[in-house]
Each structure stands twice: as structure tokens, then as C-alpha cells.
Motif scaffolding. Sequence first.
Motif, PDB file in Angstrom:
ATOM      1  N   ALA A   1      -5.316   9.795  10.203  1.00 31.29           N
ATOM      2  CA  ALA A   1      -6.370   8.834  10.568  1.00 31.29           C
ATOM      3  C   ALA A   1      -7.718   9.530  10.713  1.00 31.29           C
ATOM      4  CB  ALA A   1      -5.998   8.119  11.871  1.00 31.29           C
ATOM      5  N   MET A   2      -7.706  10.778  11.182  1.00 31.32           N
ATOM      6  CA  MET A   2      -8.957  11.533  11.328  1.00 31.32           C
ATOM      7  C   MET A   2      -9.441  12.087   9.991  1.00 31.32           C
ATOM      8  SD  MET A   2      -8.278  13.630  14.860  1.00 31.32           S
ATOM      9  CE  MET A   2      -9.746  14.620  14.671  1.00 31.32           C
ATOM     10  N   GLY A   3      -8.577  12.078   8.985  1.00 28.71           N
ATOM     11  CA  GLY A   3      -8.951  12.605   7.679  1.00 28.71           C
ATOM     12  C   GLY A   3      -8.837  14.123   7.590  1.00 28.71           C
ATOM     13  N   LEU A   4      -7.968  14.714   8.406  1.00 22.62           N
ATOM     14  CA  LEU A   4      -7.782  16.163   8.376  1.00 22.62           C
ATOM     15  C   LEU A   4      -6.953  16.568   7.162  1.00 22.62           C
ATOM     16  CD1 LEU A   4      -6.982  16.843  12.139  1.00 22.62           C
ATOM     17  CD2 LEU A   4      -9.154  17.116  10.960  1.00 22.62           C
ATOM     18  N   ALA A   5      -7.225  17.737   6.646  1.00 21.86           N
ATOM     19  CA  ALA A   5      -6.470  18.262   5.505  1.00 21.86           C
ATOM     20  C   ALA A   5      -5.057  18.615   5.949  1.00 21.86           C
ATOM     21  CB  ALA A   5      -7.167  19.500   4.942  1.00 21.86           C
ATOM     22  N   PRO A   6      -4.089  18.500   5.046  1.00 24.73           N
ATOM     23  CA  PRO A   6      -2.716  18.876   5.419  1.00 24.73           C
ATOM     24  C   PRO A   6      -2.621  20.356   5.758  1.00 24.73           C
ATOM     25  CG  PRO A   6      -2.779  17.873   3.216  1.00 24.73           C
ATOM     26  CD  PRO A   6      -4.181  17.996   3.691  1.00 24.73           C
ATOM     27  N   THR A   7      -1.697  20.676   6.635  1.00 23.78           N
ATOM     28  CA  THR A   7      -1.542  22.052   7.073  1.00 23.78           C
ATOM     29  C   THR A   7      -0.837  22.893   6.002  1.00 23.78           C
ATOM     30  OG1 THR A   7      -0.630  23.463   8.782  1.00 23.78           O
ATOM     31  CG2 THR A   7       0.628  21.521   8.253  1.00 23.78           C
ATOM     32  N   ARG A   8      -1.164  24.167   5.983  1.00 18.68           N
ATOM     33  CA  ARG A   8      -0.529  25.101   5.047  1.00 18.68           C
ATOM     34  C   ARG A   8       0.452  26.012   5.773  1.00 18.68           C
ATOM     35  NH1 ARG A   8      -6.100  25.255   3.789  1.00 18.68           N
ATOM     36  NH2 ARG A   8      -6.251  27.157   4.989  1.00 18.68           N
ATOM     37  N   ILE A   9       0.892  25.595   6.941  1.00 18.47           N
ATOM     38  CA  ILE A   9       1.747  26.454   7.748  1.00 18.47           C
ATOM     39  C   ILE A   9       3.147  26.591   7.144  1.00 18.47           C
ATOM     40  CG2 ILE A   9       2.709  24.797   9.376  1.00 18.47           C
ATOM     41  CD1 ILE A   9       1.650  26.902  11.536  1.00 18.47           C
ATOM     42  N   ALA A  10       3.598  25.617   6.359  1.00 26.14           N
ATOM     43  CA  ALA A  10       4.905  25.722   5.708  1.00 26.14           C
ATOM     44  C   ALA A  10       4.908  26.841   4.677  1.00 26.14           C
ATOM     45  CB  ALA A  10       5.274  24.396   5.051  1.00 26.14           C
TER      46      ALA A  10
ATOM     47  N   MET B   1      -5.710   5.134  18.251  1.00 28.09           N
ATOM     48  CA  MET B   1      -5.546   5.159  16.796  1.00 28.09           C
ATOM     49  C   MET B   1      -6.470   4.154  16.118  1.00 28.09           C
ATOM     50  SD  MET B   1      -3.578   7.401  15.478  1.00 28.09           S
ATOM     51  CE  MET B   1      -3.063   6.738  13.934  1.00 28.09           C
ATOM     52  N   ASP B   2      -6.552   2.953  16.667  1.00 30.77           N
ATOM     53  CA  ASP B   2      -7.459   1.947  16.100  1.00 30.77           C
ATOM     54  C   ASP B   2      -8.909   2.417  16.204  1.00 30.77           C
ATOM     55  OD1 ASP B   2      -5.363   0.268  15.466  1.00 30.77           O
ATOM     56  OD2 ASP B   2      -5.507  -0.877  17.342  1.00 30.77           O
ATOM     57  N   ALA B   3      -9.265   3.022  17.333  1.00 27.38           N
ATOM     58  CA  ALA B   3     -10.636   3.510  17.524  1.00 27.38           C
ATOM     59  C   ALA B   3     -10.955   4.642  16.556  1.00 27.38           C
ATOM     60  CB  ALA B   3     -10.829   3.971  18.963  1.00 27.38           C
ATOM     61  N   VAL B   4     -10.008   5.533  16.326  1.00 29.59           N
ATOM     62  CA  VAL B   4     -10.225   6.635  15.380  1.00 29.59           C
ATOM     63  C   VAL B   4     -10.446   6.080  13.983  1.00 29.59           C
ATOM     64  CG1 VAL B   4      -9.057   8.563  14.231  1.00 29.59           C
ATOM     65  CG2 VAL B   4      -9.055   8.422  16.709  1.00 29.59           C
TER      66      VAL B   4
ATOM     67  N   ALA C   1     -14.169   4.985   9.664  1.00 25.64           N
ATOM     68  CA  ALA C   1     -14.696   3.978   8.738  1.00 25.64           C
ATOM     69  C   ALA C   1     -16.201   3.797   8.910  1.00 25.64           C
ATOM     70  CB  ALA C   1     -13.976   2.648   8.945  1.00 25.64           C
ATOM     71  N   ALA C   2     -16.719   3.999  10.128  1.00 30.11           N
ATOM     72  CA  ALA C   2     -18.155   3.871  10.385  1.00 30.11           C
ATOM     73  C   ALA C   2     -18.902   5.165  10.084  1.00 30.11           C
ATOM     74  CB  ALA C   2     -18.389   3.456  11.835  1.00 30.11           C
ATOM     75  N   ASN C   3     -18.213   6.162   9.514  1.00 27.81           N
ATOM     76  CA  ASN C   3     -18.796   7.452   9.112  1.00 27.81           C
ATOM     77  C   ASN C   3     -19.370   8.256  10.279  1.00 27.81           C
ATOM     78  OD1 ASN C   3     -18.145   7.180   6.380  1.00 27.81           O
ATOM     79  ND2 ASN C   3     -19.983   5.953   6.025  1.00 27.81           N
ATOM     80  N   HIS C   4     -18.706   8.200  11.422  1.00 35.85           N
ATOM     81  CA  HIS C   4     -19.068   9.057  12.551  1.00 35.85           C
ATOM     82  C   HIS C   4     -18.142  10.263  12.532  1.00 35.85           C
ATOM     83  CE1 HIS C   4     -21.750   6.041  14.066  1.00 35.85           C
ATOM     84  NE2 HIS C   4     -20.777   5.163  14.197  1.00 35.85           N
ATOM     85  N   TYR C   5     -18.681  11.432  12.856  1.00 32.48           N
ATOM     86  CA  TYR C   5     -17.903  12.668  12.800  1.00 32.48           C
ATOM     87  C   TYR C   5     -17.169  12.887  14.114  1.00 32.48           C
ATOM     88  CZ  TYR C   5     -16.682  17.575  12.495  1.00 32.48           C
ATOM     89  OH  TYR C   5     -15.997  18.757  12.506  1.00 32.48           O
ATOM     90  N   ILE C   6     -15.838  12.908  14.047  1.00 31.66           N
ATOM     91  CA  ILE C   6     -14.998  13.185  15.215  1.00 31.66           C
ATOM     92  C   ILE C   6     -14.795  14.690  15.277  1.00 31.66           C
ATOM     93  CG2 ILE C   6     -12.767  12.822  16.310  1.00 31.66           C
ATOM     94  CD1 ILE C   6     -12.574  10.186  14.762  1.00 31.66           C
ATOM     95  N   GLU C   7     -15.297  15.310  16.338  1.00 34.61           N
ATOM     96  CA  GLU C   7     -15.147  16.758  16.475  1.00 34.61           C
ATOM     97  C   GLU C   7     -13.741  17.137  16.919  1.00 34.61           C
ATOM     98  OE1 GLU C   7     -18.165  18.790  18.599  1.00 34.61           O
ATOM     99  OE2 GLU C   7     -19.766  17.955  17.374  1.00 34.61           O
TER     100      GLU C   7
END
Length: 174
Positions: free
Chosen positions: A45-54, A17-20, A25-31
Motif C-alpha cells: 500500500a505504501m508502494g515500497l519495493a519488494p525486499t531482496r532478503i531472500a 490501511m485506508d488512510a495510507v 493516491a493523493a501523492n503525499h510522501y509517507i516517510e
Amino acid sequence: MSNKVIHVLYNDDDILMDAVKKTVAANHYIEEVYTPFPVHGLDKAMGLAPTRIAICSFIYGVIGLSVATAMMYYMMIKDWPQNIGGKPSFSYLENMPAFVPVMFELTVFFAAHLMVITFYMRSKLWPFKDAENPDLRTTDDHFLMEVAIDGDEDQLMSFFQETGAVEIKVIEKH
């Protein structure tokens, strides 16, 4: 853009979690991040959009309720009306309290089954599909973060070494 990625392995979810957070914060893209169990807060933490599954679940429940209502109206009022326990068989509204359990069960049935189908389709999971896991240790006790290389490899390697990585590998993606 290069088709190389860095696979960074961690052995603790808190370190991951700290590494993510540092990587974002360092603007690297986590695939992608592969974990042996769900890590709470990883999506934020990854900056993913909230899910629309509800929203899908609600729509599927409404479909189930509609099917239940139409089915009971047709069966019990139009097609084969029966006088059961003195209840009138000519009005749906007067019989509705007796229909509530059926309406509830079909609402839950449709929502649950269609949600499973939606999840499998959205995740691109189907029978006989090969696993896409890059490292088998992520099914046991390690956490893998896959990061796209967008600059100097050596600088990225040292950056991830400072985040507490157990192992770092550069992989050529097809």
C-alpha cells in the motif's frame, strides 16, 4: 523543502490501511509508518519495493553448504581418514550420503545466523542503540503515519482528519 512532518495517529489497522492508500493516491510522501504489530499489505500500500532478503538467504545457505563440503572433505578424506563401518575413506562421493545431515545443518546454521546479522545491519540496530520511536503509544495500541509536508499545512491537516485520524501533530525534524 521544509523539515517539518505531520504525525498522524490512528487506533485501528484497517483505518490506517485506508488512510495510507488515500495518502499515496493523493501523492503525499509517507516517510515512515510505526505500528505495534506487522500489518499485512502495508508495504504494498505504501508502494515500497519488494525486499531482496531472500536472495541473501540463498547466498548464505550456499556459503554454508560450501563450508560444510570443504570441511568434511578436509577432515574425513584428507587430514584424518578413518574406516567407519566399512565405508571407504578415500573418496568423498562414496561417503556423501553419510555427510548429508552435516551439510543440511551447516546450510541452515549459516543462513539463519547471517540473516540475523544482515537484518540488524540493514535496520541499523546494534547494542545500546536508543529507540527511534516518535510516540510510545505505537508500541501498545496506536498506529502512526509520518508524512512530509510539501504544501499547505492546514490542507494536509484537514485531509488527514477526513481519513479517520485520532490525533494530528506537526513536528519539526532535526
